[in-house]
Design a protein around this motif. Sequence first.
Motif, mmCIF file in Angstrom:
data_model
loop_
_atom_site.group_PDB
_atom_site.id
_atom_site.type_symbol
_atom_site.label_atom_id
_atom_site.label_comp_id
_atom_site.label_asym_id
_atom_site.label_seq_id
_atom_site.Cartn_x
_atom_site.Cartn_y
_atom_site.Cartn_z
ATOM 1 N N LEU A 24 0.832 -1.205 0.000
ATOM 2 C CA LEU A 24 0.000 0.000 0.000
ATOM 3 C C LEU A 24 0.870 1.259 0.000
ATOM 4 N N MET A 25 2.021 1.187 0.655
ATOM 5 C CA MET A 25 2.961 2.315 0.617
ATOM 6 C C MET A 25 3.452 2.548 -0.818
ATOM 7 N N ARG A 26 3.722 1.456 -1.519
ATOM 8 C CA ARG A 26 4.166 1.587 -2.908
ATOM 9 C C ARG A 26 3.074 2.255 -3.751
ATOM 10 N N ARG A 27 1.823 1.858 -3.509
ATOM 11 C CA ARG A 27 0.709 2.450 -4.269
ATOM 12 C C ARG A 27 0.559 3.930 -3.932
ATOM 13 N N LEU A 28 0.726 4.246 -2.651
ATOM 14 C CA LEU A 28 0.603 5.647 -2.242
ATOM 15 C C LEU A 28 1.684 6.488 -2.906
ATOM 16 N N LYS A 29 2.898 5.975 -2.954
ATOM 17 C CA LYS A 29 3.985 6.703 -3.618
ATOM 18 C C LYS A 29 3.683 6.878 -5.106
ATOM 19 N N GLU A 30 3.186 5.806 -5.733
ATOM 20 C CA GLU A 30 2.876 5.880 -7.165
ATOM 21 C C GLU A 30 1.790 6.922 -7.436
ATOM 22 N N GLN A 31 0.767 6.938 -6.579
ATOM 23 C CA GLN A 31 -0.318 7.908 -6.756
ATOM 24 C C GLN A 31 0.157 9.340 -6.512
ATOM 25 N N SER A 32 1.145 9.501 -5.619
ATOM 26 C CA SER A 32 1.642 10.846 -5.345
ATOM 27 C C SER A 32 2.433 11.410 -6.527
ATOM 28 N N GLY A 33 3.027 10.505 -7.331
ATOM 29 C CA GLY A 33 3.824 10.943 -8.469
ATOM 30 C C GLY A 33 5.166 11.540 -8.084
ATOM 31 N N LEU A 34 5.589 11.331 -6.822
ATOM 32 C CA LEU A 34 6.823 11.930 -6.334
ATOM 33 C C LEU A 34 7.971 10.919 -6.366
ATOM 34 N N THR A 35 9.168 11.396 -6.641
ATOM 35 C CA THR A 35 10.348 10.549 -6.599
ATOM 36 C C THR A 35 10.843 10.444 -5.159
ATOM 37 N N TYR A 36 11.790 9.531 -4.931
ATOM 38 C CA TYR A 36 12.358 9.400 -3.588
ATOM 39 C C TYR A 36 13.026 10.717 -3.164
ATOM 40 N N ARG A 37 13.713 11.356 -4.068
ATOM 41 C CA ARG A 37 14.368 12.623 -3.746
ATOM 42 C C ARG A 37 13.337 13.687 -3.371
ATOM 43 N N GLN A 38 12.227 13.757 -4.137
ATOM 44 C CA GLN A 38 11.196 14.752 -3.847
ATOM 45 C C GLN A 38 10.540 14.489 -2.492
ATOM 46 N N LEU A 39 10.336 13.214 -2.169
ATOM 47 C CA LEU A 39 9.761 12.875 -0.868
ATOM 48 C C LEU A 39 10.713 13.282 0.256
ATOM 49 N N GLU A 40 11.996 13.053 0.055
ATOM 50 C CA GLU A 40 12.999 13.452 1.041
ATOM 51 C C GLU A 40 12.972 14.965 1.247
ATOM 52 N N GLU A 41 12.860 15.709 0.151
ATOM 53 C CA GLU A 41 12.847 17.166 0.248
ATOM 54 C C GLU A 41 11.576 17.659 0.937
ATOM 55 N N ARG A 42 10.446 17.030 0.623
ATOM 56 C CA ARG A 42 9.192 17.416 1.282
ATOM 57 C C ARG A 42 9.280 17.198 2.793
ATOM 58 N N ALA A 43 9.832 16.047 3.181
ATOM 59 C CA ALA A 43 9.961 15.759 4.609
ATOM 60 C C ALA A 43 10.895 16.765 5.274
ATOM 61 N N ALA A 44 11.980 17.117 4.585
ATOM 62 C CA ALA A 44 12.937 18.076 5.141
ATOM 63 C C ALA A 44 12.292 19.433 5.371
ATOM 64 N N GLU A 45 11.365 19.809 4.497
ATOM 65 C CA GLU A 45 10.662 21.091 4.653
ATOM 66 C C GLU A 45 9.859 21.130 5.945
ATOM 67 N N ARG A 46 9.453 19.943 6.422
ATOM 68 C CA ARG A 46 8.696 19.849 7.667
ATOM 69 C C ARG A 46 9.607 19.575 8.857
ATOM 70 N N GLY A 47 10.916 19.567 8.613
ATOM 71 C CA GLY A 47 11.858 19.284 9.691
ATOM 72 C C GLY A 47 11.979 17.820 10.019
ATOM 73 N N GLU A 48 11.589 16.922 9.087
ATOM 74 C CA GLU A 48 11.653 15.490 9.325
ATOM 75 C C GLU A 48 12.762 14.858 8.484
ATOM 76 N N ALA A 49 13.306 13.758 8.998
ATOM 77 C CA ALA A 49 14.342 13.019 8.273
ATOM 78 C C ALA A 49 13.707 11.840 7.542
#
Length: 337
Positions: A24-49
């Motif tokens: 389900l995590m894989r499906r959620l990532k696919e639906q988001s259309g975000l790459t691993y790098r983009q997800l990392e950057e989004r999390a960093a914007e929220r102060g998360e690793a």
Amino acid sequence: MLAMGSRGERDPREARDAAALVELMRRLKEQSGLTYRQLEERAAERGEALARSTLADVMRRDALPRPEVLAAFVRACAGGHEVDTWLKARDRIAAGEYPRSDTAAPVRVASLLRRTRLTAVVAALVLTACAWLLAADDAQERPAGGVVPGSGQKPLLLSEECPRVLIKGQHHPCVQELQRQLRRHGLDLPADAVFGPYTKMRVAAFQTFAGLSVTAMGDEATKKALYEKHPEIDVWSPERVERRLREVFPEQPDTAVRLVRCMTQLDPLWIWGNSDGSRQWGLFQFSDLELMELRVAPVTALGPEWSIQRGRALWERTKDFSHWSCKSQVTTAEKRS
């Protein structure tokens, strides 16, 4: 195994095991259309690793992700409103429970009843009920660990079935028992039988509150103490921590929350071990040296109110958060993922 429900194709409440949740995590990532790098950057914007290497490893395996990784991933993909649902699903799977909507079990029971004589089933139920009643009659005499005094049996962690010392990296039923006992004392962590960094921190926290030597290992003294009676540890939720940070730092509330989330995931019992053997304690990660200079015990530093107020006192000196830096600590955490 994934039991699909009517709420959509990525409802974590329908996942029956770790493999299904990761799918389900894989499906959620696919639906988001975000790459691993983009997800990392989004999390960093929220102060998360959320290191992309860690996330990629999670997606390749069929094992439960750590709670903090799952929460950061869901927030990056779908926002914060779904995080609680995903974390509850993860905890349910770690505890070995099935979804409430699972219809497979009733079907199996119905099939069994068709193949089994009704009298045999009734007899088994009667025997089970009698055994339960006899066990319940002695429940008041049973200590934590399920061993009757005088029976000659040892609790699992103190038995020969478990290693003498439980350490980081082990995957064992005895680790799961360690985690369950830690939870009994009020420490929140998954009982997934994996001794990872999060379990290591929780062991260190228990040792601190119990007045034991802080080894961050499940040694003999710690295992014995886990079966004894101790006051339940009062742990603030991340939401409560965030509210208090905003109250104490009204001048820079977002910065305060972002910094503490980056350093400790808003976890008051975050204990970080450095390569030189020293540790950093609590929400604002005060070092052993700082606590020594303040003449404050580590157990005090794990108190969220004390840590926040001490953080405020340091902030007052410069009117900013220059005393702290999260970058190096996050980098180290990513390497250990």
